[in-house]
Design a protein around this motif. Structure first.
Motif, mmCIF file in Angstrom:
data_model
loop_
_atom_site.group_PDB
_atom_site.id
_atom_site.type_symbol
_atom_site.label_atom_id
_atom_site.label_comp_id
_atom_site.label_asym_id
_atom_site.label_seq_id
_atom_site.Cartn_x
_atom_site.Cartn_y
_atom_site.Cartn_z
ATOM 1 N N ARG A 28 4.829 -38.946 -37.454
ATOM 2 C CA ARG A 28 5.117 -38.378 -38.772
ATOM 3 C C ARG A 28 4.565 -36.962 -38.888
ATOM 4 O O ARG A 28 5.224 -36.067 -39.431
ATOM 5 N N THR A 29 3.361 -36.751 -38.386
ATOM 6 C CA THR A 29 2.768 -35.416 -38.424
ATOM 7 C C THR A 29 3.594 -34.434 -37.608
ATOM 8 O O THR A 29 3.891 -33.312 -38.054
ATOM 9 N N LEU A 30 3.993 -34.858 -36.404
ATOM 10 C CA LEU A 30 4.793 -33.994 -35.551
ATOM 11 C C LEU A 30 6.147 -33.699 -36.180
ATOM 12 O O LEU A 30 6.647 -32.563 -36.110
ATOM 13 N N ALA A 31 6.754 -34.697 -36.825
ATOM 14 C CA ALA A 31 8.062 -34.499 -37.453
ATOM 15 C C ALA A 31 7.980 -33.479 -38.583
ATOM 16 O O ALA A 31 8.864 -32.618 -38.730
ATOM 17 N N THR A 32 6.915 -33.551 -39.380
ATOM 18 C CA THR A 32 6.763 -32.601 -40.484
ATOM 19 C C THR A 32 6.497 -31.188 -39.962
ATOM 20 O O THR A 32 7.152 -30.223 -40.380
ATOM 21 N N ALA A 33 5.543 -31.083 -39.047
ATOM 22 C CA ALA A 33 5.214 -29.765 -38.499
ATOM 23 C C ALA A 33 6.409 -29.173 -37.763
ATOM 24 O O ALA A 33 6.721 -27.983 -37.901
ATOM 25 N N GLY A 34 7.095 -30.006 -36.987
ATOM 26 C CA GLY A 34 8.255 -29.529 -36.243
ATOM 27 C C GLY A 34 9.364 -29.050 -37.162
ATOM 28 O O GLY A 34 9.995 -28.022 -36.906
ATOM 29 N N ASN A 35 9.603 -29.778 -38.244
ATOM 30 C CA ASN A 35 10.664 -29.369 -39.172
ATOM 31 C C ASN A 35 10.319 -28.077 -39.898
ATOM 32 O O ASN A 35 11.213 -27.289 -40.232
ATOM 33 N N LEU A 36 9.041 -27.839 -40.169
ATOM 34 C CA LEU A 36 8.648 -26.577 -40.801
ATOM 35 C C LEU A 36 8.901 -25.395 -39.856
ATOM 36 O O LEU A 36 9.356 -24.329 -40.285
ATOM 37 N N VAL A 37 8.621 -25.600 -38.585
ATOM 38 C CA VAL A 37 8.929 -24.556 -37.598
ATOM 39 C C VAL A 37 10.439 -24.356 -37.497
ATOM 40 O O VAL A 37 10.933 -23.226 -37.462
ATOM 41 N N LEU A 38 11.169 -25.465 -37.463
ATOM 42 C CA LEU A 38 12.629 -25.376 -37.386
ATOM 43 C C LEU A 38 13.212 -24.668 -38.609
ATOM 44 O O LEU A 38 14.220 -23.960 -38.505
ATOM 45 N N LEU A 39 12.594 -24.851 -39.761
ATOM 46 C CA LEU A 39 13.056 -24.170 -40.973
ATOM 47 C C LEU A 39 12.993 -22.659 -40.791
ATOM 48 O O LEU A 39 13.930 -21.935 -41.159
ATOM 49 N N VAL A 40 11.905 -22.170 -40.227
ATOM 50 C CA VAL A 40 11.764 -20.727 -40.001
ATOM 51 C C VAL A 40 12.842 -20.237 -39.039
ATOM 52 O O VAL A 40 13.470 -19.187 -39.254
ATOM 53 N N VAL A 41 13.067 -20.994 -37.969
ATOM 54 C CA VAL A 41 14.088 -20.602 -36.993
ATOM 55 C C VAL A 41 15.476 -20.618 -37.633
ATOM 56 O O VAL A 41 16.286 -19.705 -37.426
ATOM 57 N N PHE A 42 15.764 -21.659 -38.400
ATOM 58 C CA PHE A 42 17.059 -21.778 -39.067
ATOM 59 C C PHE A 42 17.295 -20.602 -40.011
ATOM 60 O O PHE A 42 18.393 -20.031 -40.061
ATOM 61 N N LEU A 43 16.263 -20.223 -40.752
ATOM 62 C CA LEU A 43 16.391 -19.102 -41.673
ATOM 63 C C LEU A 43 16.514 -17.776 -40.929
ATOM 64 O O LEU A 43 17.231 -16.871 -41.380
ATOM 65 N N ARG A 44 15.834 -17.656 -39.805
ATOM 66 C CA ARG A 44 15.981 -16.426 -39.008
ATOM 67 C C ARG A 44 17.431 -16.261 -38.554
ATOM 68 O O ARG A 44 18.006 -15.167 -38.644
ATOM 69 N N LEU A 45 18.029 -17.342 -38.093
ATOM 70 C CA LEU A 45 19.423 -17.292 -37.662
ATOM 71 C C LEU A 45 20.354 -17.077 -38.850
ATOM 72 O O LEU A 45 21.373 -16.386 -38.743
ATOM 73 N N SER A 46 20.012 -17.666 -39.998
ATOM 74 C CA SER A 46 20.839 -17.486 -41.206
ATOM 75 C C SER A 46 20.812 -16.037 -41.667
ATOM 76 O O SER A 46 21.846 -15.481 -42.077
ATOM 77 N N LEU A 47 19.646 -15.411 -41.633
ATOM 78 C CA LEU A 47 19.534 -14.007 -42.007
ATOM 79 C C LEU A 47 20.281 -13.121 -41.023
ATOM 80 O O LEU A 47 20.946 -12.160 -41.407
ATOM 81 N N ARG A 48 20.174 -13.455 -39.759
ATOM 82 C CA ARG A 48 20.901 -12.685 -38.750
ATOM 83 C C ARG A 48 22.403 -12.828 -38.943
ATOM 84 O O ARG A 48 23.159 -11.864 -38.769
ATOM 85 N N LEU A 49 22.839 -14.024 -39.316
ATOM 86 C CA LEU A 49 24.263 -14.260 -39.565
ATOM 87 C C LEU A 49 24.758 -13.428 -40.739
ATOM 88 O O LEU A 49 25.797 -12.763 -40.656
ATOM 89 N N ALA A 50 24.021 -13.468 -41.847
ATOM 90 C CA ALA A 50 24.468 -12.804 -43.073
ATOM 91 C C ALA A 50 24.303 -11.293 -43.030
ATOM 92 O O ALA A 50 25.160 -10.556 -43.518
#
Length: 434
Positions: free
Chosen positions: A96-118
């Motif tokens: 559970r700890t890894l899933a939460t921490a991992g998803n927070l990191v993934l959120l940053v990556v997802f937003l980086r790609l979203s900003l690059r897209l837009a």
């Protein structure tokens, strides 16, 4: 010397922006972590993923498995279960700890790609951290982390492909693998294929067809490889389970933010196929038309957002946590200069409105909603339909002589100034160094 001083000042400012943004982001993430723990979130989906991995390792029937006290079944293709096997190496608290921490990191990556897209590359380094600090509190992201879902990873796989340069030989792998895990991203491959075929008539083999071929190849490798390892489960999934959307959950549930869910609640029935299927077919054709038209005009951001909105609308089940695509949707509106619209759409995804109506699995309360409750539980599909309509109007205006999309901030070139257009139709004006 003046040029050097200007560059040094910009680097220093960017570094300061990153440090401040990182601090704000960490504070926001820490508050989010505390809030999730205070809410005693179940992270029930990651528990199901772990059970799937355990079932594979034990050689048991994957689609007869039931996990957690809710008795949840496996709904993904066998390839996903193979990917989940490493989760069995962890204890439940650590997972559970890894899933939460991992998803927070993934959120940053997802937003980086979203900003690059837009905005293409016209994004300051610290911007993604500021956006992430705010985005973590919207309902789709909150619910993704609440359940321990894989939506952000799927989104990253798709956006990675669609933000690559045309010559990248690996572009398409992300969409192919994402489709092998969860079928809905396959609509992006359909968009690539149609765009590529239309371009083929004009210029022969092209990057769109190359991405399509790579996506199909990646999907087949993952799927056929899974069939070799799990032949019985693969046969059952592709001949039976894939057609049984009822296994995923209650179609009328407030959390189901697809057109099918809306029709179920409006018509007070668990089987709205008579109305949903023809409407979904029309939306699929119209949404793909908007997406492909944008892609053919080189507007990849619009094409991606239109395709994502279409997939979420026509899917039999689109849980609210699937709508993490709200982030590139809002950012695209910002890139178009539609700040007011972006704010309104953002507030819709921050409102948690769909949870403010009576809901429950046992009583099936959503089948007895009144008009105001139906409006609240149709919020995401309504905004997605509005976005598709807006993108179609933008494209039509751009095709008119002398027309350009609303929010186009391109300015006339002046002596000593250069302009560079963004993916959203806006432009950034830069002063020359020195």
């Amino acid at each position: 010397m003046t040029v050097f001083t200007s560059v040094l000042a910009r680097v220093t400012a960017d570094r300061r922006s990153v440090l401040v943004g990182a601090g704000v982001c960490l504070v926001s993430f820490a508050g989010f972590w505390i809030a999730q723990r205070a809410a005693a979130v179940s992270m029930i989906d990651v528990m199901v993923y772990r059970a799937e991995g355990r079932t594979v390792l034990d050689g048991l029937d994957l689609y007869a498995m039931r996990a957690t006290r809710a008795g949840l079944p496996t709904t993904y293709p066998p390839f996903a279960a193979l990917l989940f096997t490493p989760l069995t190496l962890l204890g439940v608290p650590e997972m559970r700890t890894l899933a939460t921490a991992g998803n927070l990191v993934l959120l940053v990556v997802f937003l980086r790609l979203s900003l690059r897209l837009a905005f293409r590359d016209a994004v300051r380094p610290g911007a993604v951290l500021w956006v992430a600090a705010a985005a973590v509190w919207c309902e789709p992201v909150w619910t993704t982390l609440r359940y321990g879902q894989i939506n952000l990873l799927i989104g990253i796989a798709v956006l990675w492909d669609l933000t690559r340069r045309d010559g990248n030989r690996w572009a398409g792998v992300g969409i192919g693998l994402a489709t092998a895990v969860k079928l809905t991203p396959g609509l992006f491959a359909v968009m690539l294929l149609i765009t590529g075929l239309l371009r083929f008539r004009e210029a022969g083999w092209n990057p769109w067809l190359r991405k399509t071929a790579t996506a199909v190849g990646a999907f087949l490798v993952a799927t056929l490889g899974s069939a070799v390892v799990l032949p019985r489960d693969s046969h059952r999934f592709w001949t039976d389970i894939v057609f049984r959307a009822d296994r995923v959950g209650r179609v009328e549930a407030a959390a189901n933010q697809s057109l099918r869910g809306v029709f179920a609640r409006v018509l007070h029935t668990v089987d709205p196929a008579l109305w949903w299927l023809p409407v979904a077919a029309v939306v699929a054709v119209a949404g793909l038309a908007v997406s492909v038209t944008a892609a053919r005009r080189g507007r990849t951001a619009e094409a991606t957002v239109a395709c994502a909105a279409t997939a979420l609308l026509i899917s039999p089940i689109s849980w609210s946590h699937h709508w993490v695509w709200c982030m590139p949707m809002v950012l695209l509106l910002v890139a178009h200069g539609r700040a007011e619209w972006a704010t309104a759409v953002g507030m819709g995804f921050y409102s948690f409105a769909l949870w403010r109506v009576p809901h429950g699995a046992v009583e099936r309360l959503e089948l007895d909603q009144n008009r105001s409750q139906m409006i609240l539980t149709a919020l995401y599909p309504t905004m997605a339909l509005g976005l598709l309509l807006y993108l179609s109007v933008v494209d039509r205006r751009e095709r008119e002589p002398g027309g350009r999309p609303p929010g186009d901030l391109t300015v006339a070139k002046q002596p000593g100034r250069t302009t560079s257009s963004t993916a959203g139709g806006s432009a950034l004006t830069k002063e020359p160094a020195g």
